[in-house]
Write an enzyme that holds these catalytic residues in place. Structure first.
Site: not given
Ligand code: DON
Length: 560
Positions: A93, A368, A386, A388, A410, A439-440, A460-461
């Protein structure tokens, strides 16, 4: 050919899966968002490499062929099961630069400065991907840097024809790149939008990859490329310094481990919230007969939403970088805790999460990418990476040819202020120099008797975690084949904002009506692209590897 054959067989035998067929293989499998990158990974295995070599080759290739999320300028997480059954995780990360500080995105009155944490040089964390991929290779790979990077270098140098999906992505982001001439040059054809089939070459990126292949991590974190990153920072008040780059290190961390109906669940520990939340929700769900309720029934949707509501509330309070904040991981993943946390669950009524002002959903495009690899010896890798936002902060490092992340968003940039994904956070996830933002991302391996069974993960955040949860529940509770488990529509709740987003067809009108009567609210369709998540997964069944590309988006499962 293989896909056509598989589809043909499915039709002939009238297999019950409603979704496109998985790819079957015995020796090796890579499933990613890019056909070229999956092929790069499989070719390495065919030449004698293992699943870790394949993951590194796929990761570097994605940085070339899928630039909205594949990257050199971002970061990620890998969960790996080795052939002896051991599970390890590598946190690569991004970190907050040394000059980052708690209120860096606020003005003197404490108001958030719009856009600063997402669309500026100052939105970038110190990239971790290059260190991460090279650390994986050194520790568990068998091939040389040159071998695993050869395809990425060739694709960047010689170019490849752009798909419609890619040209649409580029067209969507060009407008945002007007202020960044280098980015505009890379993603346009002499100022004009690229068209499907155009050959896309990235000479600067090819040079950067060459330097990394030759010098290893030093080729990125010290010397010419590091200087180009710092020069880029200076063009726009960014914070990353030479010292930050020299200091960056990925970290091996103990996996989060849980069990669910006799399966082992291995997930990413903090600074990802993914592993903890997946295990916490599975623990809440375990006493409930999801299979008996039936997939998509109001009862099953209700119990999942209620587990999600509670887990995401915990995320906002307790989760952050464990090197900076005492995250109570073992408490959160304990079965007892889940029973107690879920003790106020009522089968006929939604609970109320309206004690905190809801954040707002962002309409910004997000990206991502997750890929899964496995070899015949039983090594498996789940890796999510990712920048982000889609194309990160949209700033290409001049002279080096790669995009920078906007991962600083984030962090909780102010208490209880929603980030891009509507997620809230407090002290645990506040900004500090050197700290990793929460992060997720949830690369996950489900194993049985010490052997990988399901390798999954998603972009997908905030919705990553619930996507992974649903793939696991679909396989374990509903006994679906990997095709339906990955392809069927999904839904998502994250406590705040207090609402349910869902893929078209995920919730039927009469189910919606029942859920509404129970008190669930704020239903709306997911606004982006192909749908919720992109869960590129592998299932091991009777010794065979079944690779399933999430049909929501382009990409390919390649096996042999
Ligand atoms: O680390 C995280 O949770 C976010 N930066 C992830 C970003 C993400 O999944 C965007 N996606 N589709």
């Amino acid at each position: 050919m293989r896909i056509i054959l598989t589809l043909g067989l499915l039709l002939f035998f009238q297999v019950q899966a409603a979704s496109p067929g998985a790819i079957h293989a015995s020796e090796g499998m890579v499933v990613s968002r890019s056909a070229l990158a999956s092929t790069a990974g499989v070719e390495i295995m065919k030449s004698g490499g293992n699943a870790i070599d394949a993951a590194v080759a796929t990761g570097f290739a994605l940085a070339v062929t899928y630039p909205s999320a594949g990257n050199l300028g971002g970061g990620g997480f890998a969960v790996i099961q080795l052939q002896d059954g051991t599970v390890v995780t590598l946190d690569h990360r991004e970190t907050a630069p040394g000059h980052a500080s708690r209120d860096m995105y606020l003005d003197k009155d404490g108001t958030v400065i719009q856009g600063l944490s997402r669309q500026s040089h100052a939105s970038s964390g110190v990239p971790g991907t290059v260190d991460g991929l090279l650390t994986l290779l050194e520790k568990y790979g068998t091939k040389t840097r040159r071998e695993v990077m050869a395809t990425a270098i060739r694709l960047a140098r010689e170019g490849f024809p752009l798909s419609r999906d890619m040209t649409e992505q580029f067209a969507g982001v060009l407008g945002f790149m007007q202020d960044h001439p280098t980015s505009h040059k890379v993603f346009s054809n002499n100022g004009q939008a690229y068209r499907e089939g155009d050959l896309w070459k990235q000479p600067d990126l090819a040079d950067t990859l060459e330097i990394i292949a030759e010098k290893g991590r030093d080729g990125f974190y010290n010397g010419r490329i590091a200087e180009l990153i710092v020069a880029e920072m200076q063009r726009g008040n960014g914070l990353i310094s030479l010292q930050d780059l020299t200091n960056y290190r990925s970290v091996w961390r103990e996996p989060v481990h849980g069990t669910y109906r006799g399966y082992d669940i291995w997930g990413m520990p903090p600074p990802s919230s993914g592993g903890v939340l997946v295990v916490e929700m599975l623990n809440m769900l375990e006493p409930h007969d999801l299979a008996g309720m039936g997939w998509g029934s109001a009862a099953a949707v209700h119990v999942l939403i209620e587990s999600e509501r509670r887990a995401y509330a915990d995320r906002s309070e307790y989760l952050g970088d464990p090197d900076y904040y005492p995250v109570p991981v073992s408490k959160l993943i304990a079965k007892d805790y889940a029973r107690q946390r879920f003790s106020d669950f009522r089968a006929d009524q939604a609970s109320n999460s309206a004690t905190i002002t809801p954040g707002k959903w962002s309409e910004e495009s997000i990206e991502t990418t997750h890929f899964s690899t496995m070899d015949a010896a039983g090594n498996a890798v789940a890796l999510t990476t990712t920048l982000n936002s889609s194309f990160g902060n949209r700033i290409v490092v001049t002279g080096a040819g790669f995009l920078l992340n906007n991962e600083m968003d984030d962090f909780s940039i102010r208490e209880n202020t929603a980030n891009q994904y509507g997620l809230l956070g407090r002290e645990a996830n506040s900004i500090e120099a050197g700290k990793r933002m929460l992060s997720s991302m949830s690369p996950t391996i489900v194993s049985r008797e010490g052997k990988p069974y399901l390798i999954t993960g998603s972009p997908g955040g905030s919705t990553i975690i619930t996507t992974v949860l649903q793939v696991i529940v679909n396989v374990i509770d509903h006994k679906m084949g990997i095709e339906d488990a990955v392809a069927l529509p999904r839904f998502h709740h994250q406590w705040q904002p207090d609402g349910v987003i869902y893929d078209p067809f995920a919730i039927s009108p009469d189910t919606l009506a029942i859920l509404g009567k129970m008190g669930h609210k704020g239903f709306r369709n997911f606004p982006f692209g192909g749908g919720l998540g992109d869960a590129n997964s592998i299932l091991v069944k009777e010794g065979e590897l079944l690779g399933m590309k999430d049909p929501r988006n382009e990409g390919l499962a390649v096996g042999y």
